[in-house]
Scaffold this motif. Sequence first.
Motif, PDB file in Angstrom:
ATOM      1  N   GLN A  46      -2.872  -2.658   6.258  1.00  0.00           N
ATOM      2  CA  GLN A  46      -2.267  -1.957   7.468  1.00  0.00           C
ATOM      3  C   GLN A  46      -0.735  -2.491   7.248  1.00  0.00           C
ATOM      4  OE1 GLN A  46      -4.402  -2.597  10.871  1.00  0.00           O
ATOM      5  NE2 GLN A  46      -5.354  -0.330  10.961  1.00  0.00           N
ATOM      6  N   ASN A  47      -0.492  -3.818   7.076  1.00  0.00           N
ATOM      7  CA  ASN A  47       0.661  -4.413   7.325  1.00  0.00           C
ATOM      8  C   ASN A  47       1.455  -4.668   5.977  1.00  0.00           C
ATOM      9  OD1 ASN A  47       1.203  -4.703  10.552  1.00  0.00           O
ATOM     10  ND2 ASN A  47      -1.031  -5.358  10.123  1.00  0.00           N
ATOM     11  N   ARG A  79      -5.321  -0.514  -1.747  1.00  0.00           N
ATOM     12  CA  ARG A  79      -3.980   0.547  -1.649  1.00  0.00           C
ATOM     13  C   ARG A  79      -3.359   0.751  -2.953  1.00  0.00           C
ATOM     14  NH1 ARG A  79      -0.093  -1.539   2.702  1.00  0.00           N
ATOM     15  NH2 ARG A  79       1.534  -1.597   1.026  1.00  0.00           N
ATOM     16  N   PRO A  80      -3.081   2.034  -3.232  1.00  0.00           N
ATOM     17  CA  PRO A  80      -2.411   2.191  -4.510  1.00  0.00           C
ATOM     18  C   PRO A  80      -1.198   1.474  -4.899  1.00  0.00           C
ATOM     19  CG  PRO A  80      -3.009   4.361  -3.592  1.00  0.00           C
ATOM     20  CD  PRO A  80      -3.309   3.263  -2.559  1.00  0.00           C
ATOM     21  N   ASP A  81      -0.356   1.196  -3.847  1.00  0.00           N
ATOM     22  CA  ASP A  81       0.952   0.721  -4.445  1.00  0.00           C
ATOM     23  C   ASP A  81       0.706  -0.755  -4.766  1.00  0.00           C
ATOM     24  OD1 ASP A  81       0.336   0.341  -1.583  1.00  0.00           O
ATOM     25  OD2 ASP A  81       2.427   0.577  -1.012  1.00  0.00           O
ATOM     26  N   LEU A  82      -0.343  -1.452  -3.751  1.00  0.00           N
ATOM     27  CA  LEU A  82      -0.659  -2.868  -3.975  1.00  0.00           C
ATOM     28  C   LEU A  82      -1.600  -3.190  -5.069  1.00  0.00           C
ATOM     29  CD1 LEU A  82      -2.282  -3.699  -0.432  1.00  0.00           C
ATOM     30  CD2 LEU A  82       0.099  -4.237  -1.484  1.00  0.00           C
ATOM     31  N   ARG A  86     -10.616   6.577  -6.181  1.00  0.00           N
ATOM     32  CA  ARG A  86      -9.730   5.437  -6.987  1.00  0.00           C
ATOM     33  C   ARG A  86      -9.681   5.076  -8.357  1.00  0.00           C
ATOM     34  NH1 ARG A  86     -12.639   0.992  -3.555  1.00  0.00           N
ATOM     35  NH2 ARG A  86     -14.103   2.317  -4.113  1.00  0.00           N
ATOM     36  N   ALA A  87     -10.739   6.144  -8.916  1.00  0.00           N
ATOM     37  CA  ALA A  87     -10.716   5.879 -10.528  1.00  0.00           C
ATOM     38  C   ALA A  87      -9.381   6.461 -11.013  1.00  0.00           C
ATOM     39  CB  ALA A  87     -11.827   6.920 -10.944  1.00  0.00           C
ATOM     40  N   LYS A  88      -8.562   7.241 -10.439  1.00  0.00           N
ATOM     41  CA  LYS A  88      -7.571   7.777 -10.983  1.00  0.00           C
ATOM     42  C   LYS A  88      -6.287   6.410 -11.215  1.00  0.00           C
ATOM     43  CE  LYS A  88      -5.713   9.378  -6.650  1.00  0.00           C
ATOM     44  NZ  LYS A  88      -5.989  10.443  -5.487  1.00  0.00           N
ATOM     45  N   LEU A  89      -6.550   5.507 -10.345  1.00  0.00           N
ATOM     46  CA  LEU A  89      -5.624   4.093 -10.539  1.00  0.00           C
ATOM     47  C   LEU A  89      -5.811   3.482 -11.674  1.00  0.00           C
ATOM     48  CD1 LEU A  89      -6.177   2.630  -6.977  1.00  0.00           C
ATOM     49  CD2 LEU A  89      -4.168   3.793  -7.785  1.00  0.00           C
TER      50      LEU A  89
END
Lengths: 308, 308
Positions: free
Chosen positions: B136-137, B174-177, B201-204
């Motif tokens: 979250q943070n 998280r995608p950006d992480l 999440r497979a698209k990651l």
Amino acid sequence: MCRRRCIGAITVFLAIPAVASAQARTVAERMGYPADAKLLIVHADDLAVAHSVDAASFDALDKGGVTSASIMVPCPWLSEVAAYAKSHLNADLGLHLTLTSEWKTYRWGPVESKDKVASLLDPSGYLWPETGPAVQNLKANEAEREIRAQVELAIAAGIHPTHLDSHMGVLFARPDLFAAYVKVAHDYHLPFLAARVADERAKLLSLLSEKDPVVDSIVMANPTINAGQWRASYGSAVKNLKPGLSEMIVHLGHDDPELQAVTVDHPDFGSAWRQRDYDFVTSADFKQMLEENHIVLVKWKDLKKLLE
Amino acid sequence: MCRRRCIGAITVFLAIPAVASAQARTVAERMGYPADAKLLIVHADDLAVAHSVDAASFDALDKGGVTSASIMVPCPWLSEVAAYAKSHLNADLGLHLTLTSEWKTYRWGPVESKDKVASLLDPSGYLWPETGPAVQNLKANEAEREIRAQVELAIAAGIHPTHLDSHMGVLFARPDLFAAYVKVAHDYHLPFLAARVADERAKLLSLLSEKDPVVDSIVMANPTINAGQWRASYGSAVKNLKPGLSEMIVHLGHDDPELQAVTVDHPDFGSAWRQRDYDFVTSADFKQMLEENHIVLVKWKDLKKLLE
């Protein structure tokens, strides 16, 4: 703050005569004891450094084997000690202000943001491993910033510190570091360890206010003592205590795998040493020695009242 | 990166069919094994968190009970692990990138200067205790800065990491992480744990290069397993392994006072759990299971060669 000599192989820091003190009355008198009372704080150093140290120290505090202890705030077990402090409100717990990280396998950094206290860090990014390089490299303003952060973190964790002292004597080793230490102690209205000495460092005591209690002598085991002489050496030191305020500094722990690994390759202040100190302070022998020599056990909390 | 189901009470992460992969040949084929080979990495997590974990993990690595392990760089025992790495150059040691500090009594902060990674800190100044508040943070740029600092500190300590993975899955959450994780792994030419999944999440996985090896399934004990079912559950998981690359993630340690104190009030992944995992991976039973099921043990080092 001290020059050492050995009595029965226990280090005792030299006391200068009480007449050199700016204080009209001795600490003993200010606390309501006769002027010739032998007051003793039995003090466990290094809480929070390892679970083994915490477990042994909590046990010795609970049994009255030690009267007081101090906490290394940057170390990972601070939360364990804070939980103990919150459930033992009468425990006499100060802060062992820490500017070194001395073990080979196990290290810690500062509480303050690293880029704010760059002079405190060795090339690997931890605190300096020894007093020597720490004293050579520390900027006094950064040391002060870090020790303030340590006091603030301890308070935020729910600890009400009763006193301050200095891990590995770093804050006693340079006049500007000692000045920072005294300043922080005064700002937080805390008593702090300062011992009478007979060398050129005695003039540092002029930084103290008239109210600050000063310890007349310090007793601590040193590496010249064989394991078999441990009790006899402490016994001799207790027998030779002079009237005034003394502090016996002990290092408690269990000789277990964790502490053996922390102190690997370093028998001085190592796990077996700490087990011996623990065995001694929790023994009936020690209790009997104190009684036979009419020693009055006191706490830093009692000294804190003198500042109020 | 994974949705879980249970086989014999052991968590297995769902694999999507290999046809969904952009890679023309399977990892097994690229490594010179038949396409239907069952490849397994047996992986110990959490090195450097505690001496007890290090001792058990070093022993399991030395005995071949695990093939690989990964290190929590911000933790205080990093120097102990670095000494092991330098004296065991063949040990397959990656970095367990750490953005949480989850235990109650025992905490750690970031490697990076705290004011550079403020979003990584909980109100007490340590890393967040749980994946939820961390996710979250965290600011992704600060997480990336910290994991780069962790890689740099490990290298400076003399460790040659063979791979990267993520403590408590924060970097998978998280995608950006996840993008930061992949970017850092690519910059250091390291393989990293990424598992095929059948959910959104497979698209990651599209962030991966064609060379990046992907793990087809992950086996890990979970809290639904009773202590008495430990071996049987692992046995069932080994028996049910499918062709492809799998990783069995274990958490090793000894059920001793240090680890009991670290994991106090948290039986999941606690000291008894870690003792059971240690006992299992170092047992003759486990070796026999692997042989009977024609499992080929591989290391992250073998996968690293695929990137060269």
